[in-house]
Design a protein around this motif. Structure first.
Motif, PDB file in Angstrom:
ATOM      1  N   ILE A  80     -42.185 -17.105  11.601  1.00 26.57           N
ATOM      2  CA  ILE A  80     -42.278 -18.655  11.875  1.00 26.57           C
ATOM      3  C   ILE A  80     -42.087 -18.549  13.502  1.00 26.57           C
ATOM      4  CG2 ILE A  80     -40.854 -20.627  11.865  1.00 26.57           C
ATOM      5  CD1 ILE A  80     -40.157 -20.172   8.970  1.00 26.57           C
ATOM      6  N   ILE A  81     -43.205 -19.181  14.006  1.00 28.79           N
ATOM      7  CA  ILE A  81     -43.075 -19.223  15.439  1.00 28.79           C
ATOM      8  C   ILE A  81     -43.611 -20.668  16.169  1.00 28.79           C
ATOM      9  CG2 ILE A  81     -45.310 -18.197  15.483  1.00 28.79           C
ATOM     10  CD1 ILE A  81     -44.537 -16.069  17.812  1.00 28.79           C
ATOM     11  N   TRP A  82     -43.135 -20.735  17.053  1.00 28.29           N
ATOM     12  CA  TRP A  82     -43.580 -22.038  17.914  1.00 28.29           C
ATOM     13  C   TRP A  82     -45.114 -21.855  18.436  1.00 28.29           C
ATOM     14  CZ3 TRP A  82     -41.715 -26.597  17.520  1.00 28.29           C
ATOM     15  CH2 TRP A  82     -40.152 -26.613  17.219  1.00 28.29           C
ATOM     16  N   ILE A  83     -45.919 -22.917  18.730  1.00 26.95           N
ATOM     17  CA  ILE A  83     -46.992 -23.054  19.147  1.00 26.95           C
ATOM     18  C   ILE A  83     -47.296 -24.012  20.077  1.00 26.95           C
ATOM     19  CG2 ILE A  83     -49.768 -23.071  18.572  1.00 26.95           C
ATOM     20  CD1 ILE A  83     -48.590 -21.785  15.869  1.00 26.95           C
ATOM     21  N   ASP A  84     -48.027 -23.921  21.462  1.00 27.82           N
ATOM     22  CA  ASP A  84     -48.277 -25.068  22.249  1.00 27.82           C
ATOM     23  C   ASP A  84     -49.644 -25.015  22.579  1.00 27.82           C
ATOM     24  OD1 ASP A  84     -48.737 -22.796  23.863  1.00 27.82           O
ATOM     25  OD2 ASP A  84     -46.885 -23.283  25.164  1.00 27.82           O
ATOM     26  N   SER A  85     -50.013 -25.994  23.532  1.00 26.23           N
ATOM     27  CA  SER A  85     -51.094 -26.234  24.064  1.00 26.23           C
ATOM     28  C   SER A  85     -52.250 -26.289  22.734  1.00 26.23           C
ATOM     29  CB  SER A  85     -51.752 -25.032  24.845  1.00 26.23           C
ATOM     30  OG  SER A  85     -50.899 -24.621  25.787  1.00 26.23           O
ATOM     31  N   LEU A  86     -51.849 -27.348  21.847  1.00 28.11           N
ATOM     32  CA  LEU A  86     -52.541 -27.628  20.628  1.00 28.11           C
ATOM     33  C   LEU A  86     -53.648 -28.522  20.879  1.00 28.11           C
ATOM     34  CD1 LEU A  86     -49.307 -28.635  18.995  1.00 28.11           C
ATOM     35  CD2 LEU A  86     -50.570 -26.728  18.447  1.00 28.11           C
ATOM     36  N   ALA A  87     -54.574 -28.072  19.916  1.00 29.22           N
ATOM     37  CA  ALA A  87     -55.708 -28.877  19.788  1.00 29.22           C
ATOM     38  C   ALA A  87     -56.136 -28.820  18.305  1.00 29.22           C
ATOM     39  CB  ALA A  87     -57.016 -28.116  20.502  1.00 29.22           C
ATOM     40  N   VAL A  88     -56.806 -29.897  17.635  1.00 25.67           N
ATOM     41  CA  VAL A  88     -57.283 -30.138  16.295  1.00 25.67           C
ATOM     42  C   VAL A  88     -58.730 -29.622  16.007  1.00 25.67           C
ATOM     43  CG1 VAL A  88     -57.735 -31.821  14.710  1.00 25.67           C
ATOM     44  CG2 VAL A  88     -55.865 -32.390  16.187  1.00 25.67           C
ATOM     45  N   THR A  89     -58.732 -28.577  15.356  1.00 23.46           N
ATOM     46  CA  THR A  89     -59.894 -28.031  14.947  1.00 23.46           C
ATOM     47  C   THR A  89     -60.865 -29.061  14.087  1.00 23.46           C
ATOM     48  OG1 THR A  89     -59.010 -27.166  12.806  1.00 23.46           O
ATOM     49  CG2 THR A  89     -58.956 -25.694  14.775  1.00 23.46           C
ATOM     50  N   GLU A  90     -62.199 -28.492  13.871  1.00 22.76           N
ATOM     51  CA  GLU A  90     -63.236 -29.436  13.294  1.00 22.76           C
ATOM     52  C   GLU A  90     -62.598 -29.536  11.766  1.00 22.76           C
ATOM     53  OE1 GLU A  90     -67.145 -28.256  13.409  1.00 22.76           O
ATOM     54  OE2 GLU A  90     -67.107 -28.157  15.551  1.00 22.76           O
ATOM     55  N   ASP A  91     -61.977 -28.775  11.106  1.00 23.55           N
ATOM     56  CA  ASP A  91     -61.509 -28.909   9.712  1.00 23.55           C
ATOM     57  C   ASP A  91     -60.138 -29.320   9.528  1.00 23.55           C
ATOM     58  OD1 ASP A  91     -59.824 -26.694  10.517  1.00 23.55           O
ATOM     59  OD2 ASP A  91     -60.555 -25.465   8.894  1.00 23.55           O
ATOM     60  N   GLY A  92     -59.598 -30.238  10.821  1.00 25.73           N
ATOM     61  CA  GLY A  92     -58.497 -30.801  10.500  1.00 25.73           C
ATOM     62  C   GLY A  92     -57.180 -29.851  10.850  1.00 25.73           C
ATOM     63  N   GLY A  93     -57.341 -28.662  11.046  1.00 26.07           N
ATOM     64  CA  GLY A  93     -56.217 -27.751  11.338  1.00 26.07           C
ATOM     65  C   GLY A  93     -55.954 -27.732  12.810  1.00 26.07           C
ATOM     66  N   PHE A  94     -55.332 -26.713  13.279  1.00 27.61           N
ATOM     67  CA  PHE A  94     -54.856 -26.604  14.602  1.00 27.61           C
ATOM     68  C   PHE A  94     -55.174 -25.393  15.205  1.00 27.61           C
ATOM     69  CE2 PHE A  94     -52.233 -30.004  12.875  1.00 27.61           C
ATOM     70  CZ  PHE A  94     -52.294 -30.933  13.803  1.00 27.61           C
ATOM     71  N   THR A  95     -55.363 -25.375  16.504  1.00 29.51           N
ATOM     72  CA  THR A  95     -55.540 -24.137  17.450  1.00 29.51           C
ATOM     73  C   THR A  95     -54.515 -24.204  18.681  1.00 29.51           C
ATOM     74  OG1 THR A  95     -56.805 -22.371  18.477  1.00 29.51           O
ATOM     75  CG2 THR A  95     -57.372 -24.893  18.866  1.00 29.51           C
ATOM     76  N   GLY A  96     -53.680 -23.125  18.972  1.00 23.19           N
ATOM     77  CA  GLY A  96     -52.911 -23.441  20.145  1.00 23.19           C
ATOM     78  C   GLY A  96     -52.572 -22.101  20.593  1.00 23.19           C
ATOM     79  N   HIS A  97     -51.474 -21.818  21.455  1.00 21.58           N
ATOM     80  CA  HIS A  97     -51.156 -20.638  21.854  1.00 21.58           C
ATOM     81  C   HIS A  97     -50.037 -20.394  21.521  1.00 21.58           C
ATOM     82  CE1 HIS A  97     -53.986 -21.975  25.445  1.00 21.58           C
ATOM     83  NE2 HIS A  97     -54.553 -21.106  24.496  1.00 21.58           N
ATOM     84  N   LEU A  98     -49.513 -18.907  21.356  1.00 24.52           N
ATOM     85  CA  LEU A  98     -48.171 -18.598  20.906  1.00 24.52           C
ATOM     86  C   LEU A  98     -47.165 -18.898  22.028  1.00 24.52           C
ATOM     87  CD1 LEU A  98     -49.023 -15.056  19.073  1.00 24.52           C
ATOM     88  CD2 LEU A  98     -48.163 -17.239  17.789  1.00 24.52           C
ATOM     89  N   ALA A  99     -46.203 -19.561  21.684  1.00 18.40           N
ATOM     90  CA  ALA A  99     -45.073 -19.914  22.464  1.00 18.40           C
ATOM     91  C   ALA A  99     -43.985 -18.986  22.667  1.00 18.40           C
ATOM     92  CB  ALA A  99     -44.724 -21.483  22.621  1.00 18.40           C
ATOM     93  N   ASN A 100     -44.018 -17.962  21.783  1.00 17.58           N
ATOM     94  CA  ASN A 100     -42.784 -16.907  21.895  1.00 17.58           C
ATOM     95  C   ASN A 100     -43.598 -15.537  21.803  1.00 17.58           C
ATOM     96  OD1 ASN A 100     -41.636 -19.325  19.420  1.00 17.58           O
ATOM     97  ND2 ASN A 100     -40.613 -18.983  21.433  1.00 17.58           N
ATOM     98  N   VAL A 101     -43.081 -14.581  22.093  1.00 19.11           N
ATOM     99  CA  VAL A 101     -43.219 -13.329  21.999  1.00 19.11           C
ATOM    100  C   VAL A 101     -43.072 -12.879  20.443  1.00 19.11           C
ATOM    101  CG1 VAL A 101     -42.870 -10.687  22.457  1.00 19.11           C
ATOM    102  CG2 VAL A 101     -42.637 -12.740  24.243  1.00 19.11           C
ATOM    103  N   PRO A 102     -44.381 -12.627  19.629  1.00 22.99           N
ATOM    104  CA  PRO A 102     -44.119 -12.373  18.202  1.00 22.99           C
ATOM    105  C   PRO A 102     -43.601 -11.203  18.054  1.00 22.99           C
ATOM    106  CG  PRO A 102     -46.391 -12.220  18.811  1.00 22.99           C
ATOM    107  CD  PRO A 102     -45.699 -12.618  20.069  1.00 22.99           C
TER     108      PRO A 102
END
Length: 168
Positions: A80-102
């Motif tokens: 479970i990890i934080w994600i920033d710099s979000l954008a909505v994908t064409e299918d209604g999901g999300f893309t973003g950048h990992l905001a923590n070191v996994p």
């Protein structure tokens, strides 16, 4: 099995590199407090997304999402990890950048782009004008596992109430 929750939830909002390196706090998938926090956060998710995603699909930069991502690891099933710099994908999901070191995602690093869907969201964070953060339901549970100093530091950064009054 356990899930791995990042206590470094505040990196993006605070731009504090030291928080990005904090350790994970493991929780059993059956942990009642963590599951209640996730349920509560998800119960407000539609309201949050409707306020912070424009009609054009643009996501307000004050919004960060915490997602449960499946991993192949002998210790945990999901990170479970934080994600920033979000954008909505064409299918209604999300893309973003990992905001923590996994910790459990070999080959992935802080800042890597990740795609996920709404069903994977377990928490949300909204940076308010006063610099405090709303949401952070899982972070509030995790504070009970932190040292007093860590909990105080995090407590100073999150709002007393996870929901803004105007959103009720």
């Amino acid at each position: 099995m356990t899930i791995s929750c990042r206590l470094t939830a505040l990196l993006t909002c605070l731009a504090t590199a030291t928080l990005a390196q904090e350790s994970t706090i493991p929780f059993a998938q059956s942990d009642p407090d963590m599951n209640a926090a996730i349920t509560e956060a998800r119960s407000h998710l539609d309201a949050v997304l409707s306020r912070l995603i424009g009609a054009d699909g643009q996501v307000h930069p004050a919004l960060n999402l915490k997602a449960s991502l499946p991993v192949t690891h002998f210790e945990v099933e999901n990170e479970i990890i934080w994600i920033d710099s979000l954008a909505v994908t064409e299918d209604g999901g999300f893309t973003g950048h990992l905001a923590n070191v996994p910790s459990y995602m070999p080959g992935h690093n802080l800042g890597d782009t990740i795609t996920f869907d709404t069903s994977q969201i377990v928490d949300w964070s909204v940076l308010a004008d006063d610099g405090r953060m709303f949401g952070h339901y899982t972070t509030r549970v995790m504070m009970g596992q932190m040292t007093a100093a860590e909990a105080q530091q995090i407590g100073d950064l999150i709002s007393a109430d996870p929901m803004p009054d105007a959103w009720r």
